[in-house]
Design an enzyme around this catalytic site. Structure first.
Site, short mmCIF file in Angstrom:
data_model
loop_
_atom_site.label_atom_id
_atom_site.label_comp_id
_atom_site.label_asym_id
_atom_site.label_seq_id
_atom_site.Cartn_x
_atom_site.Cartn_y
_atom_site.Cartn_z
N LYS A 179 -3.81 3.27 -2.65
CA LYS A 179 -4.98 4.10 -2.92
C LYS A 179 -4.79 5.47 -2.28
CE LYS A 179 -7.90 -0.03 -2.60
NZ LYS A 179 -8.87 -0.73 -1.75
N MET A 197 -7.58 9.18 8.89
CA MET A 197 -8.05 9.68 7.59
C MET A 197 -9.10 10.78 7.76
SD MET A 197 -8.41 5.91 5.79
CE MET A 197 -9.32 5.26 7.22
N ASP A 201 0.83 -1.20 0.00
CA ASP A 201 0.00 0.00 0.00
C ASP A 201 0.86 1.25 0.00
OD1 ASP A 201 -2.41 -1.29 -0.06
OD2 ASP A 201 -2.78 -1.14 2.09
#
Length: 370
Positions: free
Chosen positions: A170, A285, A148
Site C-alpha cells: 500500500k 509515516m 508489503d
C-alpha cells in the site's frame, strides 16, 4: 559525578559515509552532508507499486503477459489499474488454491488434516542482516508469501525458488489490495493447507496492522505465529548512534503515527501530551503531517531548538538523513526532498549521535548521576 567517554558503535555496513565524490549534495542547514549516486537515486530498495521488478517477481500470476507499469497518478486510472491487475491475477490464484487443496487431500487420506499455519514475519527496516534467524527459516519454508512495499528487495532474495510471491503493498492513494482482501487471501490459502507467510517491514505489531490480521485469522480457527522484527525506530536509531532513552537525557520514548485512521490531514491530537522534553518522539509515516506536528509541539512548550532527524530509507544503501533543530525541521526536510519511507526522531538524544553537526566529545559523555 564521573564522566565516561561514550564509544560510538555502528553496524559493520554503516550506510552514511563519504564517498570519493567531489560534489556532495547538501542535506541540512546544519552542514550535515551525504552523497547519492546517479544510479542509486533512480531505483528503490523497496517494491514500488508499478515497478517492473514487482511484476517480474510475481510473474507466475501473469501467464499471458506482464502488465505494463502505469506512470499515471490519476485516481480513476489507479482504480482501473488495480481492478484490472486483480482480475489478471485471479485465474492463477484459483489454480494454485486447487493444487494446494488436492495436495492436502492426498496427503491426509485416512487422517484428520487441519489448515496450514500463517506466520506474520517482521523483516526489519531494510537491511537483510537485521533479520532474525527464525525469520529466515520461516521465509525459506513458505509455500506462499504476501509481502508489503517496505519489505526490501534484498530480503525478498532469500525466498525459496519454488515459493510463490504476491505483492499486497500500500502507498498513499494506491492499495494493491484492501485490508479485507488481504485477510481473505491469508484465510483461503491457510484453509487449503499452505504454509503462508505475511512479510511486513519493521515489526508486524508496530504500526503494521498485524494485530488485525492475527485477530481475524484466529477467529476463523487459523493458527497464527508472530515472528518479531526490528522496528524502524530501533534499527535506524542504532544505525545513527542515537540512544532512544538515555540516563539524564530521555527517560521515555514514544512512538507516533502520522496517519489518521479516517484519512484526516491532522491526526496528531497527541501533540499536547507529547511535548515533553524528557521524552524521545519517533514518528512513523509522518512526512505529510510533520509541519503541523512540529508547530503543535512548540506551541505546547517543546523548545524550538530541540534536535531532530529525518531518515529516508533507513539502513539501506540509499539512506538519506536530515538533521535540524525543530523550528527549521519541516522546511529542511522539504528542501532536501525526502520521500517515503522516512522515519522522524525528535528529542535531546539526537544530539548524542556522532553524526549530529554540533557533536563534540563533551556532549557525547555519559553523565553518571547519583
Amino acid at each position: 559525578m564521573a564522566l565516561v567517554q561514550r564509544i560510538p558503535i555502528f553496524s559493520s555496513n554503516l550506510r552514511i559515509r563519504k564517498t570519493n565524490s567531489t560534489n556532495p549534495s547538501r542535506i541540512s542547514s546544519l552542514h550535515y552532508k551525504t552523497q547519492i549516486t546517479s544510479s542509486s537515486s533512480s531505483s528503490s530498495p523497496f517494491t514500488e507499486k508499478h515497478s517492473v521488478e514487482r511484476y517480474q517477481r510475481d510473474q507466475w500470476m501473469y501467464k499471458a503477459s506482464l502488465p505494463s507499469p502505469s506512470p499515471s497518478s490519476n485516481q480513476k486510472d489507479e482504480v482501473f489499474f488495480r481492478e484490472n491487475d486483480i482480475a489478471s491475477q485471479l485465474p492463477e490464484l484459483k489454480k494454485l488454491l486447487a493444487v494446494l487443496r488436492e495436495k492436502r487431500e492426498n496427503g491426509c487420506r485416512g487422517g484428520d488434516c487441519g489448515p496450514g499455519d500463517v506466520f506474520l514475519v517482521g523483516t526489519g527496516p531494510g537491511d537483510p542482516e537485521l533479520l532474525t534467524l527464525k525469520a529466515i527459516r520461516v521465509i525459506q519454508s513458505a509455500d506462499l508469501l504476501l509481502y508489503d512495499r517496505l519489505v526490501s528487495n534484498d530480503v525478498l532474495e532469500l525466498v525459496a525458488p519454488d515459493a510463490k510471491l504476491l505483492y499486497v503493498g500500500k502507498t498513499a492513494g494506491y492499495h494493491s489490495r484492501t485490508q479485507e482482501e488481504i485477510h481473505e487471501l491469508l484465510l483461503s490459502f491457510a484453509e487449503a493447507g499452505a504454509t503462508v507467510v505475511r512479510l511486513k517491514g519493521g515489526d508486524p505489531l508496530v504500526f503494521g496492522r498485524g494485530g488485525e490480521e492475527m485477530d481475524f485469522l484466529q477467529h476463523q480457527g487459523i493458527r497464527v505465529q508472530v515472528i518479531p522484527g526490528i522496528t524502524a525506530a530501533s534499527g535506524i536509531a542504532a544505525e545513527l548512534g542515537i540512544p532512544l532513552t538515555h540516563r539524564g537525557v530521555a527517560t521515555s520514548v514514544r512512538f507516533l503515527t502520522g496517519h489518521s485512521r479516517k484519512g484526516g490531514t491532522d491526526p496528531l491530537f497527541v501533540a499536547e501530551n507529547a511535548a515533553d522534553p524528557d521524552t524521545t518522539l519517533v514518528v512513523y509515516m509522518g512526512l505529510g503531517t510533520l509541519p503541523s506536528l512540529a508547530q503543535k509541539l512548540m506551541d505546547h512548550g517543546l523548545p524550538c531548538d530541540t534536535p531532530a532527524v529525518a531518515v529516508e530509507r533507513g539502513t539501506t544503501p540509499l539512506q538519506r538523513t536530515v538533521f535540524s533543530e525543530l523550528k527549521e525541521f519541516a522546511a529542511e526536510i522539504q528542501s532536501a526532498g525526502l520521500v517515503s519511507p522516512t522515519l522522524i526522531i525528535i528529542g535531546k538524544v539526537v544530539e548524542l549521535s556522532p553524526l549530529w553537526p554540533h557533536y563534540t566529545k563533551e556532549s557525547s559523555c555519559l553523565v553518571e548521576t547519583r
